[in-house]
Design a protein around this motif. Structure first.
Motif, PDB file in Angstrom:
ATOM      1  N   GLY A 158       0.820  -1.210   0.000  1.00  0.00           N
ATOM      2  CA  GLY A 158       0.000   0.000   0.000  1.00  0.00           C
ATOM      3  C   GLY A 158       0.852   1.257   0.000  1.00  0.00           C
ATOM      4  N   ILE A 159       1.893   1.251   0.817  1.00  0.00           N
ATOM      5  CA  ILE A 159       2.802   2.400   0.865  1.00  0.00           C
ATOM      6  C   ILE A 159       3.549   2.549  -0.455  1.00  0.00           C
ATOM      7  CG2 ILE A 159       4.891   3.290   1.982  1.00  0.00           C
ATOM      8  CD1 ILE A 159       3.833   2.026   4.591  1.00  0.00           C
ATOM      9  N   ARG A 160       3.907   1.431  -1.077  1.00  0.00           N
ATOM     10  CA  ARG A 160       4.569   1.486  -2.384  1.00  0.00           C
ATOM     11  C   ARG A 160       3.653   2.118  -3.429  1.00  0.00           C
ATOM     12  NH1 ARG A 160       9.076  -1.558  -3.635  1.00  0.00           N
ATOM     13  NH2 ARG A 160       8.295  -1.994  -5.731  1.00  0.00           N
ATOM     14  N   MET A 161       2.364   1.817  -3.361  1.00  0.00           N
ATOM     15  CA  MET A 161       1.410   2.421  -4.292  1.00  0.00           C
ATOM     16  C   MET A 161       1.364   3.934  -4.124  1.00  0.00           C
ATOM     17  SD  MET A 161      -1.881  -0.142  -4.316  1.00  0.00           S
ATOM     18  CE  MET A 161      -1.832  -1.746  -5.124  1.00  0.00           C
ATOM     19  N   VAL A 162       1.296   4.378  -2.871  1.00  0.00           N
ATOM     20  CA  VAL A 162       1.251   5.817  -2.598  1.00  0.00           C
ATOM     21  C   VAL A 162       2.547   6.484  -3.051  1.00  0.00           C
ATOM     22  CG1 VAL A 162       1.106   7.560  -0.782  1.00  0.00           C
ATOM     23  CG2 VAL A 162      -0.361   5.540  -0.679  1.00  0.00           C
ATOM     24  N   ASN A 163       3.677   5.875  -2.725  1.00  0.00           N
ATOM     25  CA  ASN A 163       4.971   6.436  -3.133  1.00  0.00           C
ATOM     26  C   ASN A 163       5.083   6.529  -4.648  1.00  0.00           C
ATOM     27  OD1 ASN A 163       5.802   6.695  -0.494  1.00  0.00           O
ATOM     28  ND2 ASN A 163       6.991   4.810  -0.469  1.00  0.00           N
ATOM     29  N   ALA A 164       4.666   5.467  -5.330  1.00  0.00           N
ATOM     30  CA  ALA A 164       4.748   5.456  -6.792  1.00  0.00           C
ATOM     31  C   ALA A 164       3.890   6.559  -7.397  1.00  0.00           C
ATOM     32  CB  ALA A 164       4.318   4.093  -7.328  1.00  0.00           C
ATOM     33  N   ALA A 165       2.689   6.748  -6.847  1.00  0.00           N
ATOM     34  CA  ALA A 165       1.800   7.793  -7.363  1.00  0.00           C
ATOM     35  C   ALA A 165       2.412   9.178  -7.173  1.00  0.00           C
ATOM     36  CB  ALA A 165       0.444   7.706  -6.671  1.00  0.00           C
ATOM     37  N   LEU A 166       3.001   9.418  -6.008  1.00  0.00           N
ATOM     38  CA  LEU A 166       3.599  10.726  -5.735  1.00  0.00           C
ATOM     39  C   LEU A 166       4.843  10.968  -6.596  1.00  0.00           C
ATOM     40  CD1 LEU A 166       3.243  10.879  -1.843  1.00  0.00           C
ATOM     41  CD2 LEU A 166       1.875  12.078  -3.557  1.00  0.00           C
ATOM     42  N   ILE A 167       5.666   9.943  -6.764  1.00  0.00           N
ATOM     43  CA  ILE A 167       6.865  10.085  -7.602  1.00  0.00           C
ATOM     44  C   ILE A 167       6.468  10.361  -9.051  1.00  0.00           C
ATOM     45  CG2 ILE A 167       8.871   8.871  -8.533  1.00  0.00           C
ATOM     46  CD1 ILE A 167       8.989   7.336  -5.853  1.00  0.00           C
ATOM     47  N   SER A 168       5.461   9.626  -9.543  1.00  0.00           N
ATOM     48  CA  SER A 168       4.984   9.840 -10.913  1.00  0.00           C
ATOM     49  C   SER A 168       4.432  11.245 -11.081  1.00  0.00           C
ATOM     50  CB  SER A 168       3.898   8.809 -11.258  1.00  0.00           C
ATOM     51  OG  SER A 168       4.402   7.503 -11.195  1.00  0.00           O
ATOM     52  N   LEU A 169       3.740  11.716 -10.064  1.00  0.00           N
ATOM     53  CA  LEU A 169       3.169  13.059 -10.117  1.00  0.00           C
ATOM     54  C   LEU A 169       4.270  14.116 -10.165  1.00  0.00           C
ATOM     55  CD1 LEU A 169       0.263  14.031 -10.208  1.00  0.00           C
ATOM     56  CD2 LEU A 169       0.323  14.311  -7.723  1.00  0.00           C
ATOM     57  N   MET A 170       5.325  13.918  -9.387  1.00  0.00           N
ATOM     58  CA  MET A 170       6.444  14.864  -9.405  1.00  0.00           C
ATOM     59  C   MET A 170       7.125  14.879 -10.777  1.00  0.00           C
ATOM     60  SD  MET A 170       6.453  16.363  -6.523  1.00  0.00           S
ATOM     61  CE  MET A 170       4.658  16.161  -6.553  1.00  0.00           C
ATOM     62  N   LEU A 171       7.287  13.703 -11.366  1.00  0.00           N
ATOM     63  CA  LEU A 171       7.886  13.639 -12.700  1.00  0.00           C
ATOM     64  C   LEU A 171       7.000  14.332 -13.733  1.00  0.00           C
ATOM     65  CD1 LEU A 171       9.220   9.958 -12.685  1.00  0.00           C
ATOM     66  CD2 LEU A 171      10.600  12.040 -12.675  1.00  0.00           C
ATOM     67  N   ALA A 172       5.686  14.192 -13.566  1.00  0.00           N
ATOM     68  CA  ALA A 172       4.766  14.864 -14.487  1.00  0.00           C
ATOM     69  C   ALA A 172       4.848  16.381 -14.332  1.00  0.00           C
ATOM     70  CB  ALA A 172       3.338  14.379 -14.241  1.00  0.00           C
ATOM     71  N   PHE A 173       4.950  16.855 -13.094  1.00  0.00           N
ATOM     72  CA  PHE A 173       5.071  18.293 -12.855  1.00  0.00           C
ATOM     73  C   PHE A 173       6.339  18.863 -13.494  1.00  0.00           C
ATOM     74  CE2 PHE A 173       2.499  17.916  -8.661  1.00  0.00           C
ATOM     75  CZ  PHE A 173       1.317  18.013  -9.383  1.00  0.00           C
ATOM     76  N   LEU A 174       7.404  18.049 -13.470  1.00  0.00           N
ATOM     77  CA  LEU A 174       8.702  18.526 -13.958  1.00  0.00           C
ATOM     78  C   LEU A 174       8.996  18.088 -15.390  1.00  0.00           C
ATOM     79  CD1 LEU A 174      10.817  17.730 -10.768  1.00  0.00           C
ATOM     80  CD2 LEU A 174      10.044  19.977 -11.514  1.00  0.00           C
ATOM     81  N   SER A 175       8.011  17.514 -16.065  1.00  0.00           N
ATOM     82  CA  SER A 175       8.261  16.903 -17.375  1.00  0.00           C
ATOM     83  C   SER A 175       8.910  17.870 -18.363  1.00  0.00           C
ATOM     84  CB  SER A 175       6.956  16.347 -17.952  1.00  0.00           C
ATOM     85  OG  SER A 175       5.985  17.380 -18.063  1.00  0.00           O
ATOM     86  N   LYS A 176       8.428  19.091 -18.423  1.00  0.00           N
ATOM     87  CA  LYS A 176       8.992  20.062 -19.367  1.00  0.00           C
ATOM     88  C   LYS A 176      10.380  20.523 -18.932  1.00  0.00           C
ATOM     89  CE  LYS A 176       4.543  21.857 -21.005  1.00  0.00           C
ATOM     90  NZ  LYS A 176       3.679  23.052 -21.147  1.00  0.00           N
ATOM     91  N   ASP A 177      10.561  20.688 -17.636  1.00  0.00           N
ATOM     92  CA  ASP A 177      11.840  21.191 -17.125  1.00  0.00           C
ATOM     93  C   ASP A 177      12.969  20.177 -17.262  1.00  0.00           C
ATOM     94  OD1 ASP A 177      10.582  23.561 -16.366  1.00  0.00           O
ATOM     95  OD2 ASP A 177      10.020  22.740 -14.413  1.00  0.00           O
ATOM     96  N   ILE A 178      12.633  18.891 -17.182  1.00  0.00           N
ATOM     97  CA  ILE A 178      13.686  17.871 -17.210  1.00  0.00           C
ATOM     98  C   ILE A 178      13.734  17.119 -18.534  1.00  0.00           C
ATOM     99  CG2 ILE A 178      13.619  17.574 -14.717  1.00  0.00           C
ATOM    100  CD1 ILE A 178      11.928  15.134 -15.044  1.00  0.00           C
ATOM    101  N   GLY A 179      12.958  17.583 -19.515  1.00  0.00           N
ATOM    102  CA  GLY A 179      13.064  17.028 -20.860  1.00  0.00           C
ATOM    103  C   GLY A 179      12.299  15.751 -21.113  1.00  0.00           C
ATOM    104  N   LEU A 180      11.282  15.451 -20.307  1.00  0.00           N
ATOM    105  CA  LEU A 180      10.454  14.273 -20.555  1.00  0.00           C
ATOM    106  C   LEU A 180       9.333  14.632 -21.518  1.00  0.00           C
ATOM    107  CD1 LEU A 180      10.081  12.727 -16.981  1.00  0.00           C
ATOM    108  CD2 LEU A 180      11.590  11.987 -18.814  1.00  0.00           C
ATOM    109  N   SER A 181       9.042  13.724 -22.432  1.00  0.00           N
ATOM    110  CA  SER A 181       7.984  13.972 -23.407  1.00  0.00           C
ATOM    111  C   SER A 181       6.628  13.950 -22.724  1.00  0.00           C
ATOM    112  CB  SER A 181       8.015  12.912 -24.516  1.00  0.00           C
ATOM    113  OG  SER A 181       9.260  12.910 -25.168  1.00  0.00           O
ATOM    114  N   GLU A 182       5.729  14.766 -23.237  1.00  0.00           N
ATOM    115  CA  GLU A 182       4.362  14.767 -22.727  1.00  0.00           C
ATOM    116  C   GLU A 182       3.574  13.645 -23.406  1.00  0.00           C
ATOM    117  OE1 GLU A 182       2.644  16.372 -20.500  1.00  0.00           O
ATOM    118  OE2 GLU A 182       4.143  17.765 -19.755  1.00  0.00           O
ATOM    119  N   GLY A 183       2.285  13.619 -23.172  1.00  0.00           N
ATOM    120  CA  GLY A 183       1.428  12.642 -23.831  1.00  0.00           C
ATOM    121  C   GLY A 183       1.583  11.252 -23.252  1.00  0.00           C
ATOM    122  N   ASN A 184       1.483  10.267 -24.126  1.00  0.00           N
ATOM    123  CA  ASN A 184       1.500   8.874 -23.686  1.00  0.00           C
ATOM    124  C   ASN A 184       2.837   8.468 -23.072  1.00  0.00           C
ATOM    125  OD1 ASN A 184      -1.162   8.244 -24.459  1.00  0.00           O
ATOM    126  ND2 ASN A 184      -0.526   7.998 -26.587  1.00  0.00           N
TER     127      ASN A 184
END
Length: 358
Positions: free
Chosen positions: A164-190
């Motif tokens: 359960g904690i791994r699920m929460v951690n994964a969701a938060l980490i993914s959300l942080m990567l999404a917030f920083l996607s443009k700044d760190i050069g990750l593609s948007e979309g799929n």
């Protein structure tokens, strides 16, 4: 209600009930079978004289159903939220219509179109999709992990809290990567959805990716000194989770963990634990040079000690093949030969080989 909506609701309920059903089955069938196997075994070796209910009492103390209620509820709730977003987001945004053109679109089947075609709430929908895909990845990993523990009759309340904690951690980490996607050069979309799914499966790798992109924390230690246990041949992500539950987070922990306690507290075969621990000791002893020893066919400390039993000539040959200095080989050999924990591993190896011969 349309057939599609009904199927979505049923799918959400079925997937969300996976952990409660498995827990019920564990108590209803697996523990009973384990009790019968133990009673039969102990009876055959005459260890149950005048103690007919000893095994049942022990199992009842060790596995209490009320201890599972809170952790199973915790992980079930997180799974339910993720599946609702993934399969039934119309619960949040409403069904599509003339007055609600952006209402419903299946997240799992539409991908990035879920937010790219929306006229309102596009950022919110993107972030919800990221969370949903990360929970889906976590759910797949958690399902495999919990089922393995179920199969080995090694399922504890802590396992459910852990996933359960791994699920929460994964969701938060993914959300942080999404917030920083443009700044760190990750593609948007799929692309960001695929990353979120993989982060759900491997949260630690997602955290390493996030730390590598955000240059904030100073690098104060040699990465080798904190090598993950996966560098040991045979240890998978699921094995790593199980070892972490007994306090083994890296190779050094594994190398110096009490081997007898490791046998008692984990469900893995003794021979497998012997090989893992022996590999870890070789990694810790030789550090950056341990990979060079593999060129000489030396996988662990037991192989290393066996290889040097033939004396100085063998030492010289290993030095030539690996490029490791003769002095370093001699010093490490002396250290390992006098290490009592290594002597224990040698003893276990000898006993296992004798057992196989007989």
């Amino acid at each position: 209600m349309e057939t599609g909506r009904i199927l979505e609701i049923v799918t959400v309920l079925v997937l969300s009930s996976y952990f409660p059903i498995l827990t019920y089955s564990f108590f209803r069938y697996r523990l009973t079978r384990k009790q019968q196997e133990l009673e039969l075994l102990l009876d055959r070796v005459n260890l149950l004289k005048n103690q007919p209910g000893a095994v049942k009492e022990h199992m009842a103390r060790e596995f209490t159903s009320r201890d599972y209620f809170l952790p199973v509820t915790f992980v079930t709730f997180i799974t339910f939220v993720g599946m609702v977003i993934l399969l039934a987001s119309w619960v949040i945004y409403g069904l599509p219509g003339a007055d609600n053109p952006d209402g419903y679109r299946s997240v799992i089947f539409s991908g990035s179109a879920f937010w790219e075609t929306a006229s309102v709430y596009s950022i919110e929908k993107r972030n919800l999709a990221v969370v949903a895909f990360s929970i889906m990845g976590s759910f797949i990993g958690a399902s495999q992990y919990i089922y393995r523990r179920f199969s080995t009759i090694d399922l504890t309340p802590g396992n459910f809290f852990s996933v359960g904690i791994r699920m929460v951690n994964a969701a938060l980490i993914s959300l942080m990567l999404a917030f920083l996607s443009k700044d760190i050069g990750l593609s948007e979309g799929n692309h960001i959805l695929a990353i979120s799914f993989l982060v759900g499966l491997f949260p630690e790798r997602g955290m390493r990716l996030l730390l590598s992109k955000v240059k904030f924390f100073p690098k104060v230690e040699d990465e080798f000194k904190n090598r993950p246990v996966e560098v040991v041949e045979g240890i998978s992500a699921l094995h790593k989770q199980r070892l972490a539950e007994v306090g083994i987070d890296n190779v050094q922990n594994l190398a110096y963990f009490n081997f007898l306690i490791l046998i008692i507290k984990t469900p893995f075969p003794v021979q497998m634990l012997l090989d893992w621990t022996a590999q870890a000791k070789l990694v810790v002893e030789f550090q950056h040079e341990f990979e060079l020893l593999q060129k000489a066919g030396i996988r662990n400390v037991l192989d290393f000690l066996d290889a040097l039993q033939n004396g100085a000539n063998r030492l010289e040959e290993i030095a030539q093949i690996t490029g490791i200095s003769r002095l370093a080989l001699e010093v490490n050999h002396e250290n390992l030969r006098n290490d009592q924990s290594v002597q224990l591993l040698v003893h276990f190896k000898s006993e296992l080989e004798t057992f196989r011969v007989e």
